[in-house]
Design a protein around this motif. Sequence first.
Motif, PDB file in Angstrom:
ATOM      1  N   UNK A   1       0.942  -1.239  -0.101  1.00  0.00           N
ATOM      2  CA  UNK A   1      -0.017  -0.085  -0.058  1.00  0.00           C
ATOM      3  C   UNK A   1       1.030   1.272   0.101  1.00  0.00           C
ATOM      4  N   UNK A   2       0.210   2.246  -0.385  1.00  0.00           N
ATOM      5  CA  UNK A   2       1.089   3.575  -0.556  1.00  0.00           C
ATOM      6  C   UNK A   2       0.594   4.709   0.113  1.00  0.00           C
ATOM      7  N   UNK A   3       1.390   5.343   1.035  1.00  0.00           N
ATOM      8  CA  UNK A   3       1.014   6.126   1.942  1.00  0.00           C
ATOM      9  C   UNK A   3       1.660   7.612   1.849  1.00  0.00           C
ATOM     10  N   UNK A   4       0.774   8.963   1.568  1.00  0.00           N
ATOM     11  CA  UNK A   4       1.546  10.090   1.804  1.00  0.00           C
ATOM     12  C   UNK A   4       1.699  10.616   3.178  1.00  0.00           C
ATOM     13  N   UNK A   5       2.601  10.990   3.654  1.00  0.00           N
ATOM     14  CA  UNK A   5       2.940  11.584   4.914  1.00  0.00           C
ATOM     15  C   UNK A   5       3.101  13.199   4.629  1.00  0.00           C
TER      16      UNK A   5
ATOM     17  N   UNK B   1       9.084  10.131  12.146  1.00  0.00           N
ATOM     18  CA  UNK B   1       8.943   8.849  12.812  1.00  0.00           C
ATOM     19  C   UNK B   1       7.861   8.179  12.466  1.00  0.00           C
ATOM     20  N   UNK B   2       6.691   8.719  11.870  1.00  0.00           N
ATOM     21  CA  UNK B   2       5.875   7.992  11.348  1.00  0.00           C
ATOM     22  C   UNK B   2       6.164   7.324  10.108  1.00  0.00           C
ATOM     23  N   UNK B   3       7.054   8.128   9.395  1.00  0.00           N
ATOM     24  CA  UNK B   3       7.748   7.590   8.015  1.00  0.00           C
ATOM     25  C   UNK B   3       8.423   6.185   8.225  1.00  0.00           C
ATOM     26  N   UNK B   4       9.314   6.533   9.258  1.00  0.00           N
ATOM     27  CA  UNK B   4      10.292   5.199   9.623  1.00  0.00           C
ATOM     28  C   UNK B   4       9.489   3.965  10.073  1.00  0.00           C
ATOM     29  N   UNK B   5       8.261   4.190  11.009  1.00  0.00           N
ATOM     30  CA  UNK B   5       7.408   2.986  11.435  1.00  0.00           C
ATOM     31  C   UNK B   5       6.721   2.554  10.290  1.00  0.00           C
ATOM     32  N   UNK B   6       6.059   3.468   9.268  1.00  0.00           N
ATOM     33  CA  UNK B   6       5.383   3.056   8.294  1.00  0.00           C
ATOM     34  C   UNK B   6       6.342   2.196   7.060  1.00  0.00           C
ATOM     35  N   UNK B   7       7.599   2.556   7.018  1.00  0.00           N
ATOM     36  CA  UNK B   7       8.337   1.872   6.007  1.00  0.00           C
ATOM     37  C   UNK B   7       8.462   0.573   6.827  1.00  0.00           C
ATOM     38  N   UNK B   8       8.963   0.374   7.929  1.00  0.00           N
ATOM     39  CA  UNK B   8       9.149  -0.951   8.580  1.00  0.00           C
ATOM     40  C   UNK B   8       7.963  -1.685   8.468  1.00  0.00           C
ATOM     41  N   UNK B   9       6.707  -1.252   8.679  1.00  0.00           N
ATOM     42  CA  UNK B   9       5.649  -1.955   8.392  1.00  0.00           C
ATOM     43  C   UNK B   9       5.048  -2.330   7.040  1.00  0.00           C
ATOM     44  N   UNK B  10       5.732  -1.880   6.147  1.00  0.00           N
ATOM     45  CA  UNK B  10       5.556  -2.364   4.725  1.00  0.00           C
ATOM     46  C   UNK B  10       4.792  -1.316   3.809  1.00  0.00           C
TER      47      UNK B  10
ATOM     48  N   UNK C   1       6.285   4.700   1.161  1.00  0.00           N
ATOM     49  CA  UNK C   1       6.065   5.906   1.591  1.00  0.00           C
ATOM     50  C   UNK C   1       6.460   7.186   0.871  1.00  0.00           C
ATOM     51  N   UNK C   2       5.588   8.232   0.540  1.00  0.00           N
ATOM     52  CA  UNK C   2       6.145   9.546  -0.111  1.00  0.00           C
ATOM     53  C   UNK C   2       5.823  10.821   0.913  1.00  0.00           C
ATOM     54  N   UNK C   3       6.799  11.574   1.214  1.00  0.00           N
ATOM     55  CA  UNK C   3       6.882  12.516   1.980  1.00  0.00           C
ATOM     56  C   UNK C   3       6.314  13.638   1.297  1.00  0.00           C
ATOM     57  N   UNK C   4       5.541  14.611   1.575  1.00  0.00           N
ATOM     58  CA  UNK C   4       5.475  16.033   1.222  1.00  0.00           C
ATOM     59  C   UNK C   4       5.785  17.099   2.102  1.00  0.00           C
ATOM     60  N   UNK C   5       6.649  17.681   1.873  1.00  0.00           N
ATOM     61  CA  UNK C   5       7.154  18.913   2.953  1.00  0.00           C
ATOM     62  C   UNK C   5       7.696  20.041   2.296  1.00  0.00           C
ATOM     63  N   UNK C   6       7.404  21.373   2.884  1.00  0.00           N
ATOM     64  CA  UNK C   6       7.930  22.458   2.410  1.00  0.00           C
ATOM     65  C   UNK C   6       9.083  22.740   3.059  1.00  0.00           C
ATOM     66  N   UNK C   7       9.615  22.092   3.889  1.00  0.00           N
ATOM     67  CA  UNK C   7      10.806  22.182   4.743  1.00  0.00           C
ATOM     68  C   UNK C   7      10.699  23.955   5.160  1.00  0.00           C
ATOM     69  N   UNK C   8       9.769  24.050   5.796  1.00  0.00           N
ATOM     70  CA  UNK C   8       9.606  25.717   6.442  1.00  0.00           C
ATOM     71  C   UNK C   8      10.918  26.084   7.046  1.00  0.00           C
ATOM     72  N   UNK C   9      11.049  27.425   6.846  1.00  0.00           N
ATOM     73  CA  UNK C   9      12.562  27.743   7.253  1.00  0.00           C
ATOM     74  C   UNK C   9      12.600  28.016   8.587  1.00  0.00           C
ATOM     75  N   UNK C  10      11.551  28.319   9.501  1.00  0.00           N
ATOM     76  CA  UNK C  10      11.498  28.555  10.889  1.00  0.00           C
ATOM     77  C   UNK C  10      11.472  27.439  11.665  1.00  0.00           C
ATOM     78  N   UNK C  11      11.322  26.232  10.804  1.00  0.00           N
ATOM     79  CA  UNK C  11      11.512  24.938  11.829  1.00  0.00           C
ATOM     80  C   UNK C  11      12.760  24.223  11.636  1.00  0.00           C
ATOM     81  N   UNK C  12      13.144  24.008  10.246  1.00  0.00           N
ATOM     82  CA  UNK C  12      14.602  23.578   9.721  1.00  0.00           C
ATOM     83  C   UNK C  12      15.505  24.519   9.492  1.00  0.00           C
TER      84      UNK C  12
END
Length: 353
Positions: A2-6, A16-25, A28-39
């Motif tokens: 199954x395919x998951x978007x996080x 951490x959700x990405x890591x556990x979802x990959x381990x569970x089979x 996974x695709x990540x969508x993230x804007x890498x906000x400058x104020x948090x990264x």
Amino acid sequence: MPHLLVTGGAGFIGSEIVRQALDAGWSVRILDSLRADVHEAAPTLDDRAEFAFGDVRDEETVARSLEGIDAVCHQAGKVGLGVDFYDAPDYVSSNELGTAVLLAAMTRAGIDRFVVASSMVVYGEGSYRNEAGEKVRPPARRVTDLEAGFFEPLDPATGTALIPELIAEDAPLDPRNVYASTKLGQEHLASSWARSAGGRAIALRYHNVYGPGMPQNTPYAGVASLFRSALARGEAPRVFEDGAQRRDFVHVSDVAAANLAALDATASVESSSFAAYNVGSGVVHTIGDMAAAIARASSGADPVVTGEFRLGDVRHITASSDKIARELGWRAAVDFDAGMAEFATAPLRSGRS
Ligand SMILES: NC(=O)c1ccc[n+]([C@@H]2O[C@H](COP(=O)([O-])OP(=O)(O)OC[C@H]3O[C@@H](n4cnc5c(N)ncnc54)[C@H](O)[C@@H]3O)[C@@H](O)[C@H]2O)c1
């Protein structure tokens, strides 16, 4: 597979959700804007996942990132109490508009499984009873009481201190700041979408999440991370009020596991359904306990109780997490002392303020 978007999959909880979802089979695709104020720097992402850089408010990006996806786990958002009211448009846009754009695109793509990160802040002040055992909703605390060092919410009828208790999902919702109102807005959008588009939606109301990778040095950093940073500078953690504020501290790996349980549940719950669950450890601690546990584990200075306060803070908020245990079979596994001992020396994530 199954395919998951996080969405927000590069963040503290999302990664951490990405890591556990990959381990569970899951694939996974990540969508993230890498906000400058948090990264501050590019985050290290699990290389088993596909990464799509972009904003959940951007229709084209979202449509592309939903291709081939079976379920969506929505973590992207602007977190924390905010600095001042000028933050309001960014909260509403990041959290509510982002969720609306995502859900509309999911409807177009025929995707009907959705899990969204909500928060305990939707309850406002927690649940209380008076001396007679009756439930009472406390009004906002008065500045004059706080300045006088009296922090407990009062029974408006008698002026005596109310007794806090665990809050369940059917408690009245009473968001008391802009962030809280946008988290509740996200829940309402998810429930409207489920009804009108035949979706299956679950909102998870996280309590105080802590653990490795927690943001530090940002205006939105959680209190556990502020204490850690103070100890790392060789200073004592400064505990506001009298340190007796009750909270439910839940480890990030437990929160990720709750998301996986919710994602599994969306495969079998009825269509057009929405449910909200508390995600907490079920064990009550105080902010003072937490500061002491981190200081002890890092052999740092004892916490100092300052009596300072922030008007937007609630006094006590602790959850019953019985409903998620009963219905989704999830329970927190990380013990408070062990989790805080690990957290005391775990790597954190820097952001630009
Ligand atoms: N940390 C907590 O204690 C806590 C408690 C309750 C609820 N939550 C909720 O959990 C979710 C995740 O929080 P977190 O602590 O991991 O925060 P975080 O800031 O570490 O992660 C959020 C991620 O979302 C990304 N993002 C933000 N806006 C975006 C946008 N418009 N488009 C795409 N990506 C975007 C950021 O770049 C970041 O990587 C949030 O929705 C938050 O409201 C967190």
